[in-house]
Design a protein around this motif. Sequence first.
Motif, PDB file in Angstrom:
ATOM      1  N   HIS A 122       0.840  -1.314  -0.097  1.00 55.52           N
ATOM      2  CA  HIS A 122      -0.106  -0.131   0.026  1.00 55.52           C
ATOM      3  C   HIS A 122       1.017   1.256   0.024  1.00 55.52           C
ATOM      4  N   LEU A 123       1.983   1.198   0.719  1.00 56.68           N
ATOM      5  CA  LEU A 123       2.638   2.535   0.817  1.00 56.68           C
ATOM      6  C   LEU A 123       3.473   2.429  -0.422  1.00 56.68           C
ATOM      7  N   ALA A 124       3.838   1.539  -1.151  1.00 56.41           N
ATOM      8  CA  ALA A 124       4.701   1.572  -2.270  1.00 56.41           C
ATOM      9  C   ALA A 124       3.410   2.252  -3.432  1.00 56.41           C
ATOM     10  N   ALA A 125       2.610   1.619  -3.450  1.00 57.29           N
ATOM     11  CA  ALA A 125       1.341   2.203  -4.411  1.00 57.29           C
ATOM     12  C   ALA A 125       0.676   3.639  -4.246  1.00 57.29           C
ATOM     13  N   ALA A 126       0.961   4.151  -2.975  1.00 57.63           N
ATOM     14  CA  ALA A 126       0.689   5.620  -2.567  1.00 57.63           C
ATOM     15  C   ALA A 126       1.800   6.271  -3.273  1.00 57.63           C
ATOM     16  N   ALA A 127       2.948   5.821  -2.947  1.00 56.80           N
ATOM     17  CA  ALA A 127       4.303   6.493  -3.590  1.00 56.80           C
ATOM     18  C   ALA A 127       4.015   6.645  -5.169  1.00 56.80           C
ATOM     19  N   ALA A 128       3.738   5.586  -6.082  1.00 52.04           N
ATOM     20  CA  ALA A 128       3.478   5.551  -7.271  1.00 52.04           C
ATOM     21  C   ALA A 128       2.420   6.535  -7.595  1.00 52.04           C
ATOM     22  N   ALA A 129       1.259   6.540  -6.889  1.00 51.79           N
ATOM     23  CA  ALA A 129       0.165   7.446  -7.377  1.00 51.79           C
ATOM     24  C   ALA A 129       0.537   8.885  -7.074  1.00 51.79           C
ATOM     25  N   GLU A 130       1.391   8.972  -6.203  1.00 53.66           N
ATOM     26  CA  GLU A 130       1.823  10.466  -5.851  1.00 53.66           C
ATOM     27  C   GLU A 130       2.746  10.953  -7.248  1.00 53.66           C
ATOM     28  N   GLU A 131       3.728   9.901  -7.658  1.00 50.49           N
ATOM     29  CA  GLU A 131       4.395  10.241  -8.833  1.00 50.49           C
ATOM     30  C   GLU A 131       3.566  10.513  -9.873  1.00 50.49           C
TER      31      GLU A 131
END
Length: 101
Positions: free
Chosen positions: A77-86
């Motif tokens: 979930h943390l990784a997906a949130a970082a991808a969404a932010e990018e």
Amino acid sequence: MSGRDMDALVERATARLDLLDGALSALHAVRAEAVSDDGRVRVEVDGNGSPTGLWLSDSLQDLDAAVLARAVTHTAHLAAAAAAEERNRITSELFDTFETR
């Protein structure tokens, strides 16, 4: 419309197409990674948040399966949130560029 006007129109359209192409390439290349707080789980995702890699520490072998599942899910979930932010950064930059032109 004069030849000069037509050339300018084509130039602007080409510039915008180049911006769109660059943004699409950047979106396609988005990758993000997160590591659990204890450093024993690492998850990599693509720009859509889909997992592309999972690394687990050998020290997890005695961990309860439910605890491990929560650690993997939380880290993903943390990784997906970082991808969404990018992705948001890329699209916002594109929209800002179009608004100023």
